[in-house]
Design an enzyme around this catalytic site. Structure first.
Site, PDB file in Angstrom:
ATOM      1  N   ILE A 132       0.914  -1.145   0.000  1.00  0.00           N
ATOM      2  CA  ILE A 132       0.000   0.000   0.000  1.00  0.00           C
ATOM      3  C   ILE A 132       0.956   1.198   0.000  1.00  0.00           C
ATOM      4  O   ILE A 132       1.587   1.492   1.011  1.00  0.00           O
ATOM      5  CB  ILE A 132      -0.940   0.008   1.214  1.00  0.00           C
ATOM      6  N   PRO A 133       1.110   1.840  -1.158  1.00  0.00           N
ATOM      7  CA  PRO A 133       2.268   2.722  -1.394  1.00  0.00           C
ATOM      8  C   PRO A 133       2.201   4.103  -0.743  1.00  0.00           C
ATOM      9  O   PRO A 133       2.096   5.130  -1.413  1.00  0.00           O
ATOM     10  CB  PRO A 133       2.283   2.828  -2.921  1.00  0.00           C
ATOM     11  N   CYS A 134       2.333   4.138   0.569  1.00  0.00           N
ATOM     12  CA  CYS A 134       2.337   5.409   1.285  1.00  0.00           C
ATOM     13  C   CYS A 134       3.576   6.236   0.964  1.00  0.00           C
ATOM     14  O   CYS A 134       3.571   7.452   1.145  1.00  0.00           O
ATOM     15  CB  CYS A 134       2.200   5.177   2.787  1.00  0.00           C
ATOM     16  N   HIS A 135       4.620   5.596   0.426  1.00  0.00           N
ATOM     17  CA  HIS A 135       5.827   6.327   0.052  1.00  0.00           C
ATOM     18  C   HIS A 135       5.596   7.252  -1.142  1.00  0.00           C
ATOM     19  O   HIS A 135       6.421   8.110  -1.427  1.00  0.00           O
ATOM     20  CB  HIS A 135       6.971   5.342  -0.253  1.00  0.00           C
TER      21      HIS A 135
END
Length: 172
Positions: free
Chosen positions: A134-137
């Site tokens: 889950i690409p919070c970056h």
């Protein structure tokens, strides 16, 4: 019952946590909000189809590929609001970024309210239990600062670089 395994990456050791049916956690060792692993049973990834799938997904990702998030059974645990934010994160395209403010506007519109705080979004993004997948970056500050990554902005920059994002515009 929940299980965990460790995955060695160029970022360091990652901890993958799952139930028998879904992935519930992916943490970079030493990051904020790292879970208490005494609640989970350590097993080999080969002993769990979910852990095997997550490790295979990470193998593809770290080799520079863009594996689909939808191939994994994800079940991050959090409030309705956090779930809503994490769903938005899953829609940020590989190698691209968005801002906390843009997500706040989208969630405000989705909930038929006039305004949502970017700081509230930042809190939900920071508590994402399945980092990388889950690409919070991919969420940055409005001024292109690499803020708010639980594993540190240096890791955020490395992930964006791996994805081929134009990192020349970002500051730490």
């Amino acid at each position: 019952m929940t299980y965990f395994t460790e995955y060695n990456s160029y970022l360091g050791t990652l901890t993958i946590i799952a139930t028998t049916t879904a992935l519930i956690g992916l943490y970079i060792q030493g990051q904020k909000y790292y879970p208490d692993l005494s609640q989970h049973h350590q097993i080999s990834p080969d002993d769990s189809p979910v852990l095997t799938s997550a490790a295979a997904w990470l193998d593809l990702y770290f080799s520079g590929k863009n594996p689909s998030i939808s191939t994994l059974p994800l079940s991050p645990q959090g409030t309705h609001f956090r779930q809503q934010v994490w769903r938005h994160l899953c829609n940020i395209p590989y190698g691209q970024t968005t801002t906390y403010g843009a997500i706040a506007k989208a969630i405000a519109a989705e909930n038929n309210i006039t305004r949502m705080s970017p700081q509230a979004i930042g809190g939900a993004v920071g508590h994402n239990p399945i980092s990388i997948i889950i690409p919070c970056h991919r969420v940055v500050g409005a001024d292109n600062t690499l803020t708010g990554y639980a594993a540190g902005t240096d890791i955020k920059l490395r992930l964006l670089t791996l994805e081929g994002a134009d990192t020349s515009k970002f500051s730490q």
